[in-house]
Scaffold this motif. Structure first.
Motif, PDB file in Angstrom:
ATOM      1  N   GLU A 111       0.655  -1.442   0.464  1.00 20.71           N
ATOM      2  CA  GLU A 111      -0.366  -0.465  -0.228  1.00 20.71           C
ATOM      3  C   GLU A 111       0.788   1.460   0.043  1.00 20.71           C
ATOM      4  O   GLU A 111       0.616   1.778  -0.652  1.00 20.71           O
ATOM      5  N   LEU A 112       1.870   1.257   0.777  1.00 21.66           N
ATOM      6  CA  LEU A 112       2.574   2.497   1.034  1.00 21.66           C
ATOM      7  C   LEU A 112       3.486   2.818  -0.257  1.00 21.66           C
ATOM      8  O   LEU A 112       3.381   3.946  -1.298  1.00 21.66           O
ATOM      9  N   ASP A 113       3.364   1.872  -1.143  1.00 21.36           N
ATOM     10  CA  ASP A 113       4.566   1.815  -2.309  1.00 21.36           C
ATOM     11  C   ASP A 113       3.441   1.910  -3.812  1.00 21.36           C
ATOM     12  O   ASP A 113       3.739   3.189  -4.327  1.00 21.36           O
ATOM     13  N   GLU A 114       1.973   2.408  -2.823  1.00 24.06           N
ATOM     14  CA  GLU A 114       1.311   2.109  -4.061  1.00 24.06           C
ATOM     15  C   GLU A 114       0.809   3.846  -4.066  1.00 24.06           C
ATOM     16  O   GLU A 114       0.913   4.641  -4.928  1.00 24.06           O
ATOM     17  N   ILE A 115       0.897   4.350  -3.404  1.00 24.05           N
ATOM     18  CA  ILE A 115       0.744   5.711  -2.569  1.00 24.05           C
ATOM     19  C   ILE A 115       1.520   6.164  -3.400  1.00 24.05           C
ATOM     20  O   ILE A 115       1.996   7.344  -3.570  1.00 24.05           O
ATOM     21  N   ASN A 116       3.399   5.970  -2.535  1.00 20.93           N
ATOM     22  CA  ASN A 116       4.596   6.475  -3.695  1.00 20.93           C
ATOM     23  C   ASN A 116       4.125   6.709  -4.865  1.00 20.93           C
ATOM     24  O   ASN A 116       4.444   8.026  -5.240  1.00 20.93           O
ATOM     25  N   SER A 117       4.236   5.316  -5.362  1.00 24.06           N
ATOM     26  CA  SER A 117       3.952   5.843  -6.912  1.00 24.06           C
ATOM     27  C   SER A 117       3.261   6.545  -7.351  1.00 24.06           C
ATOM     28  O   SER A 117       3.632   7.608  -8.278  1.00 24.06           O
ATOM     29  N   GLN A 118       2.238   6.744  -6.589  1.00 20.86           N
ATOM     30  CA  GLN A 118       0.624   7.586  -7.306  1.00 20.86           C
ATOM     31  C   GLN A 118       1.308   9.159  -6.776  1.00 20.86           C
ATOM     32  O   GLN A 118       0.772  10.094  -7.345  1.00 20.86           O
ATOM     33  N   ILE A 119       2.248   9.674  -5.684  1.00 25.82           N
ATOM     34  CA  ILE A 119       1.980  10.702  -5.512  1.00 25.82           C
ATOM     35  C   ILE A 119       3.337  10.883  -6.233  1.00 25.82           C
ATOM     36  O   ILE A 119       3.410  12.110  -7.022  1.00 25.82           O
TER      37      ILE A 119
END
Length: 120
Positions: free
Chosen positions: A104-112
């Motif tokens: 989830e953290l990776d996904e959020i970082n990618s979106q940001i």
């Protein structure tokens, strides 16, 4: 005599055109100044807020990457110790939760990263 009257009419017409053109320009200048006065303050404030928000998002993203990096180091150490003990650590509920959270953290970082311009 008619030529003189005609020339005078043309000159007067030219002056009227020039004066009316100047009046149009004055009106447009006044409208533009009003626009700038009204919106410049709000627009400047909104741009500053947006830049601040982007800076905060970048910092949060950097913090997320740091957390991910330090967590990965701890995770690898935990995995090595578990393997030494012969434990399949991927079956441990906390490990599953950790991996889900990191995804989830990776996904959020990618979106940001996709949303933030590279230079702020």
């Amino acid at each position: 005599m008619q030529k003189i009257v005609s020339i005078e009419k043309q000159e007067l017409s030219a002056e009227k055109i020039d004066l009316s053109s100047v009046d149009v320009l004055k009106k447009k200048t006044s409208e533009a100044k009003s626009f700038l006065k009204k919106y410049n303050k709000g627009l400047t404030r909104e741009i500053n807020n947006a830049v601040q928000t982007l800076k905060e998002a970048r910092k949060l993203n950097d913090d997320g990457f740091s957390l991910r990096g330090s967590g990965a180091k701890d995770f690898r150490a935990f995995g090595r110790k578990a393997q030494e003990l012969g434990v399949d650590f991927l079956d441990i509920p906390e490990v599953k939760e950790y991996l889900d959270t990191m995804r989830e953290l990776d996904e959020i970082n990618s979106q940001i990263l996709k949303a933030i311009p590279s230079k702020i």
